[in-house]
Design an enzyme around this catalytic site. Structure first.
Site, mmCIF file in Angstrom:
data_model
loop_
_atom_site.group_PDB
_atom_site.id
_atom_site.type_symbol
_atom_site.label_atom_id
_atom_site.label_comp_id
_atom_site.label_asym_id
_atom_site.label_seq_id
_atom_site.Cartn_x
_atom_site.Cartn_y
_atom_site.Cartn_z
ATOM 1 N N GLY A 141 -11.314 15.963 -20.200
ATOM 2 C CA GLY A 141 -11.428 14.516 -20.341
ATOM 3 C C GLY A 141 -11.511 13.884 -18.963
ATOM 4 O O GLY A 141 -12.550 13.386 -18.528
ATOM 5 N N ARG A 142 -10.381 13.960 -18.246
ATOM 6 C CA ARG A 142 -10.279 13.335 -16.929
ATOM 7 C C ARG A 142 -11.383 13.798 -15.972
ATOM 8 O O ARG A 142 -11.991 12.976 -15.286
ATOM 9 C CB ARG A 142 -8.918 13.704 -16.324
ATOM 10 C CG ARG A 142 -8.559 12.944 -15.063
ATOM 11 C CD ARG A 142 -7.265 13.513 -14.453
ATOM 12 N NE ARG A 142 -6.191 13.631 -15.411
ATOM 13 C CZ ARG A 142 -5.324 12.667 -15.705
ATOM 14 N NH1 ARG A 142 -5.384 11.517 -15.090
ATOM 15 N NH2 ARG A 142 -4.376 12.872 -16.613
ATOM 16 N N ARG A 155 -1.593 3.278 -15.573
ATOM 17 C CA ARG A 155 -1.160 4.567 -15.021
ATOM 18 C C ARG A 155 -0.165 4.456 -13.869
ATOM 19 O O ARG A 155 0.800 5.226 -13.823
ATOM 20 C CB ARG A 155 -2.372 5.419 -14.603
ATOM 21 C CG ARG A 155 -3.256 5.823 -15.780
ATOM 22 C CD ARG A 155 -4.332 6.822 -15.383
ATOM 23 N NE ARG A 155 -3.780 8.083 -14.951
ATOM 24 C CZ ARG A 155 -3.723 8.496 -13.693
ATOM 25 N NH1 ARG A 155 -4.220 7.760 -12.726
ATOM 26 N NH2 ARG A 155 -3.179 9.653 -13.396
ATOM 27 N N TYR A 211 3.126 6.397 -14.843
ATOM 28 C CA TYR A 211 3.323 7.724 -14.249
ATOM 29 C C TYR A 211 3.550 7.675 -12.748
ATOM 30 O O TYR A 211 3.580 8.729 -12.114
ATOM 31 C CB TYR A 211 2.064 8.585 -14.368
ATOM 32 C CG TYR A 211 1.420 8.771 -15.696
ATOM 33 C CD1 TYR A 211 2.159 9.000 -16.845
ATOM 34 C CD2 TYR A 211 0.024 8.802 -15.788
ATOM 35 C CE1 TYR A 211 1.518 9.233 -18.053
ATOM 36 C CE2 TYR A 211 -0.611 9.034 -16.986
ATOM 37 C CZ TYR A 211 0.146 9.250 -18.122
ATOM 38 O OH TYR A 211 -0.480 9.487 -19.305
ATOM 39 N N TYR A 256 -8.315 7.372 -18.576
ATOM 40 C CA TYR A 256 -6.977 6.894 -18.954
ATOM 41 C C TYR A 256 -6.649 5.534 -18.351
ATOM 42 O O TYR A 256 -5.510 5.262 -17.990
ATOM 43 C CB TYR A 256 -5.903 7.933 -18.588
ATOM 44 C CG TYR A 256 -6.174 9.280 -19.219
ATOM 45 C CD1 TYR A 256 -6.027 9.450 -20.592
ATOM 46 C CD2 TYR A 256 -6.632 10.358 -18.469
ATOM 47 C CE1 TYR A 256 -6.314 10.667 -21.187
ATOM 48 C CE2 TYR A 256 -6.924 11.576 -19.062
ATOM 49 C CZ TYR A 256 -6.761 11.725 -20.416
ATOM 50 O OH TYR A 256 -7.056 12.928 -21.016
ATOM 51 N N CYS A 307 3.609 -9.921 -15.956
ATOM 52 C CA CYS A 307 4.960 -10.402 -15.656
ATOM 53 C C CYS A 307 5.948 -9.251 -15.634
ATOM 54 O O CYS A 307 6.865 -9.178 -16.465
ATOM 55 C CB CYS A 307 5.362 -11.448 -16.676
ATOM 56 S SG CYS A 307 4.223 -12.829 -16.689
ATOM 57 N N GLU A 340 -11.993 21.688 -22.978
ATOM 58 C CA GLU A 340 -11.931 20.348 -23.538
ATOM 59 C C GLU A 340 -11.566 19.318 -22.470
ATOM 60 O O GLU A 340 -10.520 18.689 -22.545
ATOM 61 C CB GLU A 340 -10.785 20.375 -24.541
ATOM 62 C CG GLU A 340 -11.068 19.901 -25.888
ATOM 63 C CD GLU A 340 -9.872 20.257 -26.761
ATOM 64 O OE1 GLU A 340 -10.107 20.380 -27.959
ATOM 65 O OE2 GLU A 340 -8.745 20.402 -26.278
#
Ligand SMILES: *Cc1c(COP(=O)(O)O)cnc(C)c1O
Length: 438
Positions: free
Chosen positions: A297-298, A335, A339, A395, A366, A295
């Site tokens: 995604g990235r 991101r 992270y 993402y 800001c 499965e």
């Protein structure tokens, strides 16, 4: 070196010295569609899908499938492309489900994830005939019991299991460890009890098992361990409960290159590693081979994406740092702030020039933490220059917000020298569409 950076991300520089994306000059894309702009290279996207498809067929045979984890970049166009390339679609909310259906993906090809699906979402999925519910917890079983009875229907399910494996990746994107909000724990007996429960539910058919251990993982070992643990568990529930596992869904999580020094495994190498473990374990336990799915995604959309920005204000603090501010930021790519994610960039009009100066690429929200790249080497940069940031397909757009009431950028699909808008840039009026004045 900008040249080396462009090559490391699989793109090229044209005769004018400009970055080229899918056969189109990046400056032309910026001129035609404006910035900030999310560009998806359609050829790369399809090639990544194709590599999963071919690798699975080679390593495991026909009884295998890749499923696109749409949350990485959930748009009608990306769901269409993934489905055209033979993939199922994984959705994790009513909104993603709605997007995939709008993309024309048949409901039977959809896998419905989520650790807190609402009654409305479950009803929507049951009414449309979603292929698989990936059941995460007992609350979801309760809802399925009630709603399948009320709608006089049935549900095919996979059980989301948590194998107790901690891959080396950012804590926020680890999902397979004991201390995770996701899934039925395999180590504490919850998974076993979930199998027992599902086998007693007349309107629920247990089709298989699922685990997803985390994201942006480079080490194949935790994937192997997780796959092996699922097959061992399948053998145990066959022996003790006479339950057959037809399907094994091993989740996603394969990492991609964000910076030149990243060396992720290839899609083919990753798929082969998983298929080999499953094949060996199935033989060991004398199980009939389950349908195998992954499965991703990235690793489907990440490397296909490049974000284009226009440089505005430049602030040099002598002896400290130079901030080059661009027209995007954490509202369209959270991101780095979320992270500490790393990216690389080039000046699109001088992609072949020596990268001599170190600077930070700042966003315009800001927040002091709204810096897209803390240290990047670029040629001397001026206001008005176009910057390209690589590896932004996953993402970013799907996590974008309207913080500071910035309109979300457009998404364009570039392929064979043509580009078309697949998500329009938001307008100020779009931002106000749901506001109600007093
Ligand atoms: C996010 C997610 C994926 C995809 O992960 P990637 O790291 O993007 O490949 C797959 N399965 C589940 C259940 C997920 O939550």
């Amino acid at each position: 070196m900008s040249l080396a950076t462009v090559a490391a991300h699989g793109f090229r520089i044209n005769g004018a010295g400009h970055l080229e994306l899918a056969g189109i000059d990046a400056l032309v894309l910026a001129r035609d569609f404006g910035t900030p702009l999310h560009v998806l290279d359609e050829g790369r996207l399809r090639a990544n899908c194709g590599e999963y498809r071919d690798a699975l067929a080679q390593a495991y045979g026909r009884n295998a499938r890749a499923i696109f984890a749409s949350k990485a970049c959930c748009t009608v166009a990306t769901c269409q492309i993934a489905h055209q390339e033979g993939m199922g679609i994984d959705v994790a909310s009513g909104g993603e489900l709605h997007t995939a259906l709008r993309a024309g993906v048949p409901a039977k090809d959809l896998y419905f994830h989520g650790n807190n699906k609402t009654p409305d979402e479950i009803e929507y999925a049951l009414r449309t005939g979603v292929g698989r519910f990936v059941v995460d917890n007992d609350h979801e079983f309760d809802l399925l019991e009630t709603l399948t009875a009320r709608l006089d229907t049935t549900a095919d399910i996979l059980l989301r299991l948590t194998p107790g494996i901690e891959p080396h990746t950012h804590q926020a994107i680890r999902t397979g460890g004991v201390d995770s909000k996701f899934g039925f724990g395999m180590l504490d007996g919850a998974a076993y009890r979930a199998v027992v429960r599902s086998s007693r539910m007349p309107r629920v058919r247990l089709r298989g098992l699922h685990a997803h251990i985390g994201s942006q993982v480079f080490d194949l070992e935790p994937f192997r361990t997780s796959a092996g643990a699922l097959v061992d568990f399948a053998a145990r529930i066959r022996d003790e409960l006479d339950v057959t596992v037809d399907e094994l869904n091993l989740g996603g999580g394969l990492g991609i290159r964000y910076v030149t020094t990243d060396e992720p495994p290839s899609i083919t190498g990753y798929v082969r590693a998983l298929a080999d473990v499953v094949t060996a374990k199935v033989r060991e336990h004398r199980l009939s081979p389950p349908r195998l799915s992954v499965e991703p995604g990235r690793s489907i959309v990440g490397s296909a994406g490049v974000t284009l920005y226009t440089v505005g204000a430049i602030k040099s603090i002598p002896g400290v740092r130079t901030y080059v501010a661009v027209d995007g930021g954490m509202f369209e790519n959270p991101r780095p702030a979320l992270y500490g994610a790393h990216y690389e960039a080039v000046a699109a009009a001088r992609a072949a020039d020596a990268a001599t100066d170190v600077m930070a690429v700042a966003g315009r929200c800001c927040e002091s933490g709204d810096v897209l790249i803390w240290e990047v080497r670029l040629p001397p940069v001026r206001s008005g220059d176009l910057l390209a940031v690589f590896g932004t397909g996953a993402y970013t757009y799907s996590m974008a917000s309207n913080y500071n009431r910035f309109p979300r950028p457009a998404v364009v699909l570039a392929g064979d020298g043509r580009a078309r808008c697949v998500v329009e840039r938001e307008t100020y009026d779009d931002l106000l569409r749901k506001d109600v004045a007093l």
